[in-house]
Structure formats: structure tokens, C-alpha cells
Design an enzyme around this catalytic site. Structure first.
Site, PDB file in Angstrom:
ATOM      1  N   GLU A 157     -16.400  -2.680 -18.927  1.00  0.00           N
ATOM      2  CA  GLU A 157     -15.968  -2.773 -17.531  1.00  0.00           C
ATOM      3  C   GLU A 157     -14.683  -2.014 -17.225  1.00  0.00           C
ATOM      4  O   GLU A 157     -14.576  -1.342 -16.188  1.00  0.00           O
ATOM      5  CB  GLU A 157     -15.821  -4.238 -17.116  1.00  0.00           C
ATOM      6  CG  GLU A 157     -17.139  -4.975 -16.945  1.00  0.00           C
ATOM      7  CD  GLU A 157     -17.741  -5.401 -18.280  1.00  0.00           C
ATOM      8  OE1 GLU A 157     -18.961  -5.669 -18.323  1.00  0.00           O
ATOM      9  OE2 GLU A 157     -16.991  -5.469 -19.286  1.00  0.00           O
ATOM     10  N   ASP A 161     -20.505 -11.950 -10.752  1.00  0.00           N
ATOM     11  CA  ASP A 161     -19.853 -10.640 -10.644  1.00  0.00           C
ATOM     12  C   ASP A 161     -20.702  -9.562  -9.987  1.00  0.00           C
ATOM     13  O   ASP A 161     -20.307  -8.952  -8.993  1.00  0.00           O
ATOM     14  CB  ASP A 161     -19.372 -10.181 -12.022  1.00  0.00           C
ATOM     15  CG  ASP A 161     -20.469 -10.242 -13.088  1.00  0.00           C
ATOM     16  OD1 ASP A 161     -21.544 -10.826 -12.813  1.00  0.00           O
ATOM     17  OD2 ASP A 161     -20.244  -9.719 -14.198  1.00  0.00           O
ATOM     18  N   THR A 170     -25.807  -1.762 -12.977  1.00  0.00           N
ATOM     19  CA  THR A 170     -24.772  -2.528 -13.652  1.00  0.00           C
ATOM     20  C   THR A 170     -24.826  -2.387 -15.168  1.00  0.00           C
ATOM     21  O   THR A 170     -23.992  -2.945 -15.863  1.00  0.00           O
ATOM     22  CB  THR A 170     -24.858  -4.021 -13.241  1.00  0.00           C
ATOM     23  OG1 THR A 170     -23.637  -4.680 -13.581  1.00  0.00           O
ATOM     24  CG2 THR A 170     -26.040  -4.692 -13.918  1.00  0.00           C
ATOM     25  N   ARG A 187     -31.444  -3.328 -18.294  1.00  0.00           N
ATOM     26  CA  ARG A 187     -31.416  -2.537 -19.532  1.00  0.00           C
ATOM     27  C   ARG A 187     -32.687  -1.724 -19.726  1.00  0.00           C
ATOM     28  O   ARG A 187     -32.624  -0.512 -19.974  1.00  0.00           O
ATOM     29  CB  ARG A 187     -31.205  -3.462 -20.738  1.00  0.00           C
ATOM     30  CG  ARG A 187     -29.922  -4.268 -20.683  1.00  0.00           C
ATOM     31  CD  ARG A 187     -29.661  -4.982 -21.992  1.00  0.00           C
ATOM     32  NE  ARG A 187     -28.654  -6.040 -21.841  1.00  0.00           N
ATOM     33  CZ  ARG A 187     -27.836  -6.442 -22.799  1.00  0.00           C
ATOM     34  NH1 ARG A 187     -27.896  -5.883 -23.991  1.00  0.00           N
ATOM     35  NH2 ARG A 187     -26.962  -7.413 -22.592  1.00  0.00           N
ATOM     36  N   GLU A 221     -31.671  -9.272 -17.554  1.00  0.00           N
ATOM     37  CA  GLU A 221     -31.299  -8.391 -18.667  1.00  0.00           C
ATOM     38  C   GLU A 221     -32.360  -7.331 -18.914  1.00  0.00           C
ATOM     39  O   GLU A 221     -32.040  -6.166 -19.184  1.00  0.00           O
ATOM     40  CB  GLU A 221     -31.058  -9.210 -19.932  1.00  0.00           C
ATOM     41  CG  GLU A 221     -29.880 -10.169 -19.854  1.00  0.00           C
ATOM     42  CD  GLU A 221     -28.533  -9.456 -19.844  1.00  0.00           C
ATOM     43  OE1 GLU A 221     -28.500  -8.227 -19.998  1.00  0.00           O
ATOM     44  OE2 GLU A 221     -27.502 -10.144 -19.687  1.00  0.00           O
TER      45      GLU A 221
END
Length: 673
Positions: A573, A437, A662, A308, A304
Site C-alpha cells: 500500500e 478500505d 485493488t 487476483r 480474493e
């Protein structure tokens, strides 16, 4: 005539003897004579000795050089006189953000006002980048220009064309090395994919020649203005009640902390740049400069914080060229490196960025496959920028290791991997949802980022898509929607996470980059399914998880929602995939579907005092049960993709020059030099 012959003729005369001596010297008998007259006579003899063909060739060459000289003198004279005349105009068009010391000053638009009409918003016009020699697929290229030429007038095009004729040959040689810029933000995508040198890479100087084919500015449209208004409303709540903290709690007018690193602010930096929000960007930059400190005793999640924080800082650096963001990126990157100190080189999930220690979760020694294989874009780019190989080496080792592992099912991977043994665990469960994913997403995107050289990545991606087709694709009833389910120990489940809606966009991106055409066909069917996950729900907002009906039942829709799955977290998404689909097809229906989603966000999740909130029940329009939390990715991803989706300029963030991580942070694609 020789002097002996003269003596035999009779008494010599002084003038005759004098002439004879001079002639002897002239023909080289008496001595060397370097007079101009002698040299002319000698050259003439040599010329007469040449054949007629040789003399013709020499005369032709002299004539050709003379003509070229006249043409070059005329062209250069006109071009440089024009450049000189325009120099004062060039200086007047340069704009630099006050207070920012940038390597290459970036031009931000004038501040906007919330109640402004179309004319009050900045122009997001872009110039076309130089045309590459090979055939492009998809949309036309991103416009580019040097930072100090963001406001170049059309009258300068003649000058550009004149100079371009003189440097055409040199331009072909250096096309791949030229710096490109977007809205005044210079990036250098054309770097080798080979491991970086130990020397820090310096920014290249912008090319002095612009592309002669520049298009007119594309104005912001009403839907983009609506996104800007939504962002400002969300930002108001964050600024008023959660400034400098991780996430806003809009209902209680407070905040929540995860890492204590201002996640929402960092996630939103490049969104503000893309939306042209100058004032908001500047105040956020000041916080980064003065208050963002990584030297604190706090555990952060490697995945994360990479996607980010590191991704957000790198992206903002590339757009703004402000070294502040690169320095912060290097700092957090170095502090995350202890995560890779494991027996298997598979990183731990958590890092204490103050103490320099790392550990797995308290309940297991496993890491999730998606987390350890979805940090590569960011660490590879950090190596490219700093020249320090350790970042790329660490994440490349992970991918090479995973490539060799057993336990895959036709390219599909399990969800967990052990940090001690380096082996997959919890075998037999395969999904494209949570915990797996972005592994598939980053296979393709690393291949694209690295200049399409790393064949192992492409092989794994292609094999995985075939595995999806073979094991996970089914069709629902009654509308026969194609969806991606899950496989557990040989048993198929008709469960599909909203997270899986990243897949249509990824498939379309692969098709755009030359992969199988049937990938685009599959993308088109899957994005219809993702749209129906919104359209068949009462609020028009998708739940976190849906189950599809495999058998026709009277009174039942394709989509079924269980009580535990009916929450909506403002996820991006579906909007992300709509953006890719519109960019590559130009089909307006994708914009319309995105517009419906934005309207429903405004209808059911908007908080009047500022901000948007997740909701617990997408099936109850009268009471969606707000959760009092605005995820950072709503500003970092959802609204960014909305703005790009609605853009009339399909080159805004050109997908032949950028790859999105992502968390929707654009990073440059490396083009081999």
C-alpha cells in the site's frame, strides 16, 4: 431567315435554300440537331447571358479546384511512394512470441539474464498516444503505436506526417475510436459505459497513422534493474519449490494452498509483462494453458479470487492480446456468479467453483462491505469484453443498493452487511482499514473507469472523504503527523492499519481527475505519515498496525507498535501511494523513500535459496523472526509498483488510460465513443 422571305425575293437557288434549312434547324425551328458545333454555340450563348459576377465566381471555382488537384496529387504521390519503400522494413520489424496465437501479436522483449548489465535488459520505451483535444492534467500521455511498429525508425516520421495531412479531418472524427497499444499490446479503452450488447465485442483494427510526436526510448535505470533482480529471485524460489501452487514457503522450501489455483503465478503474469521478462512469462503462460483448471470441488473467496485471478487474467489479456487469458477469465467469471444468488443480491463470501454453489462463512450470514463492493472493476470489464450484461448487472446492483442504505456516518460505512436482509450490521464502527478500505477506493475508480458518468459513485466518494476529514483525521505528537484513525460508537481510536496507506494514492488520483485540490494536499500529508511508519521502526519496515501518540511524551515517538501488530507481510500500500505521488508531482523524494523500502526488504526478508518471507518482528533487526510465507501480492503488487515508481518514463502504464484494481492489475478506462 425564314423560307417565306426567300421565296419573295425571286427564283430560289438550291444552295440558298440548303443554307436556310440548316439555319432553321440550328435555331430549333426545323428539328433537333445534337452536333458538337451546335452545342458549343449554345453553351457560349448561355455563358454570355450570365452576369459578370456569375462568370467570375465560376472561373474562380475552376481555378481553385485545379490548384487543389495538383497539391493532392503531389502529396499523395510522395506519401505512398515513401510507404511502399518502407514496407519491407516494416515486415522486418514485426516480432511475434513463438508458439502464441494472438488476435493481435504482442511484442515481448528479448530474454534477460540475471547478471546482465543495463544493455542486457529490454527497452521499455513507449510512444505517445494521440493528443486529445481537451487540456490534460498531470504528466504527458502514454506513447502508443500499432503492434507491428514497435521498432519504427525515426526516418519514417516524414511519411507519417505526409499521410497525416491527407487524413487530418478523418483522424479528428475517429480519434476516440482508435486502438492504442503499449509495448506491442493492443487495448481498446474507448468503449461506451452503457451496458454491453449481447454480441461479443471484437477487437478494433489498429489505426494506420501514428502520432507524429514520438519520444526517444527511456532506458531502464539501476533501481528498476534492482526490482527486476528481486523479482527473479522471488520467482526462482516459487518455481523451484511451489510451482503451480498458491504461495511459496521459502524457508521450508515448500508451498501452501488456499484455493489450489496457482495464485502467485496468476498474480505475477502482468508484472512479468511490464518488467519485460519474456522467458518467465512464456513458461507461466504454458502452465495457464495446460494446468489451470477451474472445474474442481473447491471453495474460493469471491473477493480474493476476483481481484487476483479474474483481475490478473483480464489485465494480462489486455497487455498481451492473447485470447487464452480472456477465455480463462470468462470461465472463472461464470463460476463465481452463484455468489450473487441471495435474497438481497448482496453476494455470499464463498463460492464452490466446481459445484456452482455459494454460501456465507460458517460463523455468520454477513459479508464484509469491502469485499462485496470491491469486485466491480473486474466484473464490469468482463461484461464489456464478452458482451454479456449479467456480470456488470450483478455488481452494479450491489453498488446501487449500498448507495441507498442507512447506517452511514457522513459517507463512512460500517464493516459488515447481511446477505439476507441487505442491511448494514455492527453499526457504529467506522474504519478505512481492513473490511472497509477498498470500498472507498472502488467508488472513485469505478467513476473513472466508466468515463466519469456515474454521479452516484462520485457523490458517495466525495461525501466519504468529507466524513474522513470530520471524524477520522487527527495529528500525532511530537511531529504532528496527520493520520487516519478509527471511530467506534463515538469513541476515537488512534489506530491505523498499514492498509490505510492506499488512501494517499487514491486521493492523488482523484485530484488528478479534477476533484478538489485539497485532496492532493491531504495526500501529501498522509504519505509523509505512511513513510514515518517505516522510518520510525528499527528495521525500516512498517508493522501491520500502528498506534499514534496524541500527547507529547518524553522519549516517545509518534508511532507506537504493540507486540501483536509488529509483523510485516510484504504489503504494497505505501509503495502504491508513492507511485501515484511521484507520477503526479515528479518529486524525487518519493522514489527515494521507495528505494529505502526495497533495500530493507532485501536486508530483512530475502531468503538466500529463493523468495522473500513475511516477518513477525519489525522491531528486531537482529532477529526479525521470519514467518516462512511469501504472499502472492508481493509479486503481483509490491514489486510492480516499485518498478513503476522507479521508472524515468512517467508514462509507463498511463494513468489517463488505465485504472489499477485493488490487486494492482491495470484495466483500461472506458472513454465514451
Amino acid at each position: 431567315m425564314y423560307s417565306g422571305a426567300a421565296a419573295a425575293a425571286g427564283p430560289p437557288r438550291r444552295d440558298f435554300i440548303s443554307v436556310t434549312l440548316g439555319r432553321e434547324e440550328a435555331v430549333g425551328v426545323g428539328g433537333y440537331n445534337n452536333s458538337k458545333a451546335w452545342r458549343r454555340r449554345s453553351c457560349w450563348r448561355k455563358w454570355k447571358q450570365l452576369s459578370r459576377l456569375q462568370r467570375s465566381v465560376i472561373l474562380f471555382l475552376f481555378a481553385f479546384l485545379a490548384v487543389c488537384g495538383v497539391i493532392s496529387y503531389t502529396s499523395m504521390g510522395e506519401a505512398w511512394r515513401s510507404i511502399t519503400n518502407k514496407s519491407l522494413d516494416d515486415q522486418r520489424t514485426e516480432q511475434v512470441i513463438p508458439g502464441l496465437k494472438l488476435a493481435n501479436p504482442a511484442v515481448l522483449p528479448a530474454p534477460q539474464k540475471a547478471d546482465a548489465n543495463h544493455g542486457d535488459y529490454p527497452d521499455l520505451s513507449l510512444q505517445k498516444r494521440p493528443k486529445l483535444p481537451h487540456v490534460r492534467r498531470g504528466p504527458s500521455n502514454l506513447q502508443i503505436k500499432a503492434p507491428w511498429r514497435d521498432m519504427r525508425l525515426k526516418t519514417q516520421h516524414d511519411t507519417v506526417r505526409a499521410v497525416e495531412e491527407l487524413v487530418k479531418a478523418d483522424k479528428v472524427e475517429k480519434t476516440e475510436k482508435s486502438i492504442i497499444s503499449w509495448r506491442g499490446a493492443v487495448i481498446e479503452p474507448d468503449q461506451s459505459t452503457e451496458p454491453p450488447s449481447s454480441k461479443t465485442m471484437e477487437p478494433e483494427k489498429p489505426s494506420s497513422v501514428e502520432d507524429e510526436d514520438q519520444k526517444e526510448p527511456v532506458p531502464i535505470n539501476e533501481r528498476q534493474l534492482a526490482v527486476i533482480e528481486a523479482f527473479r529471485h522471488a520467482w526462482k524460489g516459487y518455481k523451484d519449490f511451489a510451482w503451480g501452487h498458491d504461495e511459496l514457503k521459502p524457508l521450508s522450501k515448500s508451498y501452501s494452498e488456499w484455493f489450489g489455483l496457482g495464485l502467485t503465478l496468476i498474480d505475477a503474469l502482468d508484472t512479468m509483462w511490464i518488467l519485460g521478462l519474456k522467458e518467465e512469462f512464456e513458461e507461466a503462460r504454458k502452465w495457464v494453458a495446460n494446468d489451470l483448471v477451474f472445474d474442481k470441488n473447491v471453495d474460493v473467496n469471491l473477493f480474493e479470487s476476483t481481484i487476483r485471478i479474474l483481475g490478473g487474467l483480464l489485465s494480462t489479456y489486455h497487455l498481451s492480446r492473447d485470447n487464452l487469458f480472456l477465455e480463462k477469465a470468462k470461465d472463472i467469471g461464470n463460476r463465481l456468479m452463484p455468489a450473487f444468488k441471495t435474497p438481497s443480491k448482496i453476494p455470499y463470501s464463498d463460492v464452490n467453483i466446481g459445484r456452482g454453489t455459494a454460501h456465507p462463512p460458517r460463523w455468520t450470514s454477513d459479508s464484509t462491505v469491502a469485499e462485496v463492493t470491491s469486485i466491480q472493476l473486474e466484473f464490469r470489464e468482463l461484461s464489456r469484453l464478452t458482451g454479456d450484461e449479467k456480470f456488470q448487472r450483478a455488481v452494479d446492483e450491489v453498488m446501487k443498493h449500498v448507495h441507498t442504505l442507512s447506517g452511514k456516518n457522513d459517507g463512512l460505512v460500517p464493516m459488515f452487511i447481511n446477505t439476507n436482509s441487505g442491511q448494514f450490521t455492527h453499526l457504529g464502527v467506522y474504519t478505512l482499514g481492513a473490511r472497509a478500505d477498498s470500498y472507498y477506493e472502488y467508488l472513485l475508480k469505478q467513476w473513472i473507469q466508466g468515463g466519469k458518468k456515474e454521479n452516484e459513485l462520485l457523490e458517495d466518494y466525495m461525501r466519504a472523504i468529507e466524513g474522513v476529514k470530520k471524524h477520522l483525521l487527527q495529528r500525532s505528537e511530537p511531529k504532528k503527523l496527520t493520520f487516519v484513525g478509527e471511530l467506534a460508537h463515538g469513541h476515537f481510536s488512534a489506530k491505523m492499519d498499514h492498509l490505510v496507506c492506499f488512501l494517499p494514492g487514491t486521493l492523488a488520483l482523484g485530484a488528478h481527475n479534477g476533484l478538489a485540490a485539497d485532496h492532493m494536499k491531504l495526500a501529501e500529508t498522509l504519505i509523509e505519515t505512511c513513510h514515518q511508519m517505516y522510518a520510525q521502526v528499527e528495521t525500516g519496515l512498517s508493522p501491520e498496525i500502528v498506534h499514534f501518540n496524541l500527547h507529547a511524551q518524553k522519549g516517545h515517538k509518534d508511532v507506537e507498535v504493540k507486540p501483536a501488530d509488529r509483523h510485516n507481510l510484504l504489503r504494497p500500500e505505501t509503495v502504491e501511494s508513492l507511485f501515484y505521488m511521484y507520477r503526479f508531482t515528479g518529486d524525487k523524494k518519493y522514489q527515494d523513500w521507495g528505494w529505502e523500502i526495497l533495500q530493507n526488504f532485501n536486508r530483512y526478508t530475502r531468503v538466500p535459496t529463493g523468495g522473500y518471507t513475511s516477518i513477525n518482528n519489525v522491531q528486531n533487526p537482529s532477529n526479525p523472526e521470519p514467518r516462512d510465507k511469501m504472499e502472492s501480492f508481493f509479486l503481483g503488487e509490491t514489486l510492480k509498483y516499485m518498478f513503476l515508481l522507479f521508472s524515468d518514463d512517467i508514462d509507463l502504464i498511463n494513468l489517463d488510460k488505465y485504472i489499477f484494481n485493488t490487486e494492482a492489475h491495470p484495466l483500461p478506462i472506458w472513454v465514451p465513443a
